[in-house]
Design a protein around this motif. Structure first.
Motif, PDB file in Angstrom:
ATOM      1  N   PRO A   1      10.599  48.686  14.773  1.00 23.18           N
ATOM      2  CA  PRO A   1       9.375  48.199  15.416  1.00 23.18           C
ATOM      3  C   PRO A   1       9.280  46.683  15.251  1.00 23.18           C
ATOM      4  O   PRO A   1      10.026  46.082  14.483  1.00 23.18           O
ATOM      5  CB  PRO A   1       8.258  48.908  14.633  1.00 23.18           C
ATOM      6  N   ASP A   2       8.358  46.069  15.969  1.00 24.88           N
ATOM      7  CA  ASP A   2       8.148  44.631  15.842  1.00 24.88           C
ATOM      8  C   ASP A   2       7.817  44.266  14.405  1.00 24.88           C
ATOM      9  O   ASP A   2       7.025  44.941  13.747  1.00 24.88           O
ATOM     10  CB  ASP A   2       7.000  44.169  16.738  1.00 24.88           C
ATOM     11  N   GLY A   3       8.427  43.194  13.925  1.00 28.05           N
ATOM     12  CA  GLY A   3       8.154  42.699  12.583  1.00 28.05           C
ATOM     13  C   GLY A   3       7.052  41.659  12.607  1.00 28.05           C
ATOM     14  O   GLY A   3       6.833  41.000  13.626  1.00 28.05           O
ATOM     15  N   HIS A   4       6.373  41.505  11.487  1.00 32.38           N
ATOM     16  CA  HIS A   4       5.274  40.549  11.370  1.00 32.38           C
ATOM     17  C   HIS A   4       5.498  39.676  10.141  1.00 32.38           C
ATOM     18  O   HIS A   4       5.633  40.187   9.020  1.00 32.38           O
ATOM     19  CB  HIS A   4       3.940  41.285  11.283  1.00 32.38           C
ATOM     20  N   ILE A   5       5.534  38.374  10.367  1.00 31.49           N
ATOM     21  CA  ILE A   5       5.848  37.425   9.308  1.00 31.49           C
ATOM     22  C   ILE A   5       4.884  37.549   8.134  1.00 31.49           C
ATOM     23  O   ILE A   5       5.311  37.611   6.979  1.00 31.49           O
ATOM     24  CB  ILE A   5       5.861  35.989   9.865  1.00 31.49           C
ATOM     25  N   ALA A   6       3.586  37.569   8.400  1.00 29.40           N
ATOM     26  CA  ALA A   6       2.592  37.615   7.312  1.00 29.40           C
ATOM     27  C   ALA A   6       2.749  38.880   6.471  1.00 29.40           C
ATOM     28  O   ALA A   6       2.680  38.829   5.240  1.00 29.40           O
ATOM     29  CB  ALA A   6       1.185  37.506   7.873  1.00 29.40           C
ATOM     30  N   ALA A   7       2.977  40.012   7.123  1.00 28.79           N
ATOM     31  CA  ALA A   7       3.178  41.268   6.387  1.00 28.79           C
ATOM     32  C   ALA A   7       4.466  41.213   5.575  1.00 28.79           C
ATOM     33  O   ALA A   7       4.528  41.707   4.451  1.00 28.79           O
ATOM     34  CB  ALA A   7       3.203  42.450   7.351  1.00 28.79           C
ATOM     35  N   GLY A   8       5.500  40.591   6.137  1.00 30.53           N
ATOM     36  CA  GLY A   8       6.764  40.448   5.417  1.00 30.53           C
ATOM     37  C   GLY A   8       6.627  39.545   4.206  1.00 30.53           C
ATOM     38  O   GLY A   8       7.224  39.812   3.158  1.00 30.53           O
TER      39      GLY A   8
END
Length: 149
Positions: free
Chosen positions: A50-57
């Motif tokens: 799925p699409d990744g999210h910088i802040a969550a990473g």
């Protein structure tokens, strides 16, 4: 020459032009998105995630795993650019898909490392994608061999 002789040559030329156009389209995407294909930058992941999210990473990179009691940052350093051991890779600026594929291989047991295999075992697809987006978005301290004798 007859039209029958020109038709196969024309077909080959047309197929070559179409293949070149397809490659050119991929290169345009790569130029806009230099390898961070984890979704965060408008491209899809070759890792099927799925699409990744910088802040969550970024948040996930600071979470200590149950298996090793260490976080990504503990071993790979701030923004993935200061590993505690010179044999550990720098992750900052690395291609997102490379990170995603590596984490998937550790999780599946296809790639073995005493630290990384248990570290990745509990990661979800979303967490892998988020980590790939985060580390792929960081400034890089990686270098190539240009200018090295």
């Amino acid at each position: 020459m007859s039209n029958a002789v020109h038709a196969p040559r024309l077909a080959i030329a047309l197929l070559a032009a179409l293949a070149l156009a397809a490659c050119s389209q991929n290169n345009e995407v790569a130029a806009e998105d230099p390898g961070h294909a984890s979704g965060e930058h408008g491209s899809s992941s070759s890792a099927g995630l799925p699409d990744g999210h910088i802040a969550a990473g970024e948040k996930r990179a600071q979470v200590k795993s149950e298996a090793t009691k260490q976080s990504c940052i503990d071993c790979h350093g701030a923004e993935g650019n200061a590993p505690i051991d010179p044999t550990y890779p720098k992750l900052g600026g690395q291609y997102g898909d490379y990170i995603a594929h590596a984490l998937q291989a550790y999780r599946a047991g296809d790639r073995q490392n005493p630290q990384m295999t248990p570290q990745a075992a509990a990661l979800t697809d979303q967490e892998i994608s988020d980590l790939a987006a985060y580390f792929g978005s960081r400034p890089t301290k990686l270098r190539d061999l240009h200018g090295v004798d």
